[in-house]
Design a protein around this motif. Structure first.
Motif, PDB file in Angstrom:
ATOM      1  N   ARG A 137      34.286  38.550  53.178  1.00 18.99           N
ATOM      2  CA  ARG A 137      34.264  38.651  54.640  1.00 18.99           C
ATOM      3  C   ARG A 137      34.153  37.261  55.258  1.00 18.99           C
ATOM      4  NH1 ARG A 137      30.729  42.388  54.998  1.00 18.99           N
ATOM      5  NH2 ARG A 137      28.906  41.048  54.906  1.00 18.99           N
ATOM      6  N   ASP A 165      33.543  43.176  61.326  1.00 13.60           N
ATOM      7  CA  ASP A 165      34.149  43.702  62.541  1.00 13.60           C
ATOM      8  C   ASP A 165      35.625  44.009  62.331  1.00 13.60           C
ATOM      9  OD1 ASP A 165      31.721  43.337  63.851  1.00 13.60           O
ATOM     10  OD2 ASP A 165      32.242  41.286  64.450  1.00 13.60           O
ATOM     11  N   PHE A 166      36.150  44.821  63.229  1.00 12.52           N
ATOM     12  CA  PHE A 166      37.565  45.153  63.202  1.00 12.52           C
ATOM     13  C   PHE A 166      38.367  43.877  63.431  1.00 12.52           C
ATOM     14  CE2 PHE A 166      41.516  46.452  65.348  1.00 12.52           C
ATOM     15  CZ  PHE A 166      41.997  47.335  64.397  1.00 12.52           C
ATOM     16  N   ALA A 167      39.188  43.508  62.453  1.00  7.92           N
ATOM     17  CA  ALA A 167      40.008  42.293  62.551  1.00  7.92           C
ATOM     18  C   ALA A 167      41.200  42.453  61.615  1.00  7.92           C
ATOM     19  CB  ALA A 167      39.187  41.064  62.168  1.00  7.92           C
ATOM     20  N   PRO A 168      42.290  43.050  62.079  1.00  8.60           N
ATOM     21  CA  PRO A 168      43.457  43.269  61.216  1.00  8.60           C
ATOM     22  C   PRO A 168      43.998  41.960  60.639  1.00  8.60           C
ATOM     23  CG  PRO A 168      43.676  44.507  63.252  1.00  8.60           C
ATOM     24  CD  PRO A 168      42.489  43.598  63.423  1.00  8.60           C
ATOM     25  N   ARG A 169      44.308  42.018  59.359  1.00  3.89           N
ATOM     26  CA  ARG A 169      44.937  40.905  58.656  1.00  3.89           C
ATOM     27  C   ARG A 169      46.115  41.493  57.907  1.00  3.89           C
ATOM     28  NH1 ARG A 169      39.501  40.668  58.205  1.00  3.89           N
ATOM     29  NH2 ARG A 169      38.548  38.877  59.207  1.00  3.89           N
ATOM     30  N   ARG A 170      47.280  40.918  58.058  1.00  3.13           N
ATOM     31  CA  ARG A 170      48.486  41.506  57.486  1.00  3.13           C
ATOM     32  C   ARG A 170      48.840  40.850  56.150  1.00  3.13           C
ATOM     33  NH1 ARG A 170      49.491  45.488  60.651  1.00  3.13           N
ATOM     34  NH2 ARG A 170      49.295  45.176  62.879  1.00  3.13           N
ATOM     35  N   ARG A 194      47.784  39.129  64.279  1.00  2.26           N
ATOM     36  CA  ARG A 194      47.110  40.420  64.175  1.00  2.26           C
ATOM     37  C   ARG A 194      47.832  41.417  65.023  1.00  2.26           C
ATOM     38  NH1 ARG A 194      41.033  38.190  64.937  1.00  2.26           N
ATOM     39  NH2 ARG A 194      41.095  36.910  63.128  1.00  2.26           N
TER      40      ARG A 194
END
Length: 194
Positions: A137, A165-170, A194
């Motif tokens: 994290r 926390d919500f945190a989009p990673r592609r 994101r």
């Protein structure tokens, strides 16, 4: 530039350990050890190398450095294994250890992100992020690749692959190595917003 690779066993529902930190519910078959021996032999701790008869020269080496969090490192250290990966440069991230437990281990006491950025700029092979979830994290924005050893078990709760926390990673899938009981899926960070 070297890549930071989060290489970890995970359940079908995205957990790397039970709520208490145990992971004995992972029960991979011999196909798993065959895949590891063939594709990631340097990620085996010293006793496993000996048990599998892997000598000093191994092929297909991807990593020359390993980084662990204190909790992950202490799994082996608690049974006297302080030099866990003798073939790799070893780093442990901990603000509470005080001193390195072994001459072969370098302690990162503060600024793990800065330390990883320095390691990534060095010449060499990729960096194996051994765990755990709290360190993943913290280093999430530095992780370039995921190598997930997906075990065919769902557990419902536990320590997630990532947390926070919500945190989009592609990421995009780049490779699959399938065994009878485990598949190893490799994902590369896309750099996409994101």
């Amino acid at each position: 530039m070297r890549k930071l690779v989060y290489y970890v066993a995970v359940t079908l529902d995205g957990f790397i350990a039970a709520p208490d930190g145990s992971y004995d519910f992972f029960r991979p078959g011999t196909d798993y050890t065959d895949l590891i021996r063939e594709h990631f032999p340097e990620t085996l701790p010293a006793p496993a190398l000996e048990a599998f008869g892997i000598g000093p020269e191994v092929a297909n080496v991807k990593f020359d450095t390993v980084v662990s969090g204190r909790t992950t490192y202490e799994v082996g250290a608690s049974v006297g294994l302080t030099d866990q990966y003798p073939r790799l440069r070893q780093y442990v991230v901990s603000s509470t250890m005080g001193a390195s437990p072994d001459p072969a281990v370098t302690l990162i006491a503060d600024d793990p992100v800065g330390a990883i950025r320095e390691l990534k700029r060095e010449e060499g092979l990729d960096i194996y992020l051994c765990g755990g979830a709290a360190l993943a994290r913290t280093l999430a924005e530095e992780i370039d690749e995921l190598v997930l050893k997906i075990n065919p078990v769902a557990v419902g709760a536990g320590i997630p692959l990532f947390g926070g926390d919500f945190a989009p990673r592609r990421f995009r899938l780049t490779d699959v190595k399938a065994g009878a009981t485990v598949s190893i899926q490799t994902y590369e960070r896309t750099g996409e917003a994101r």
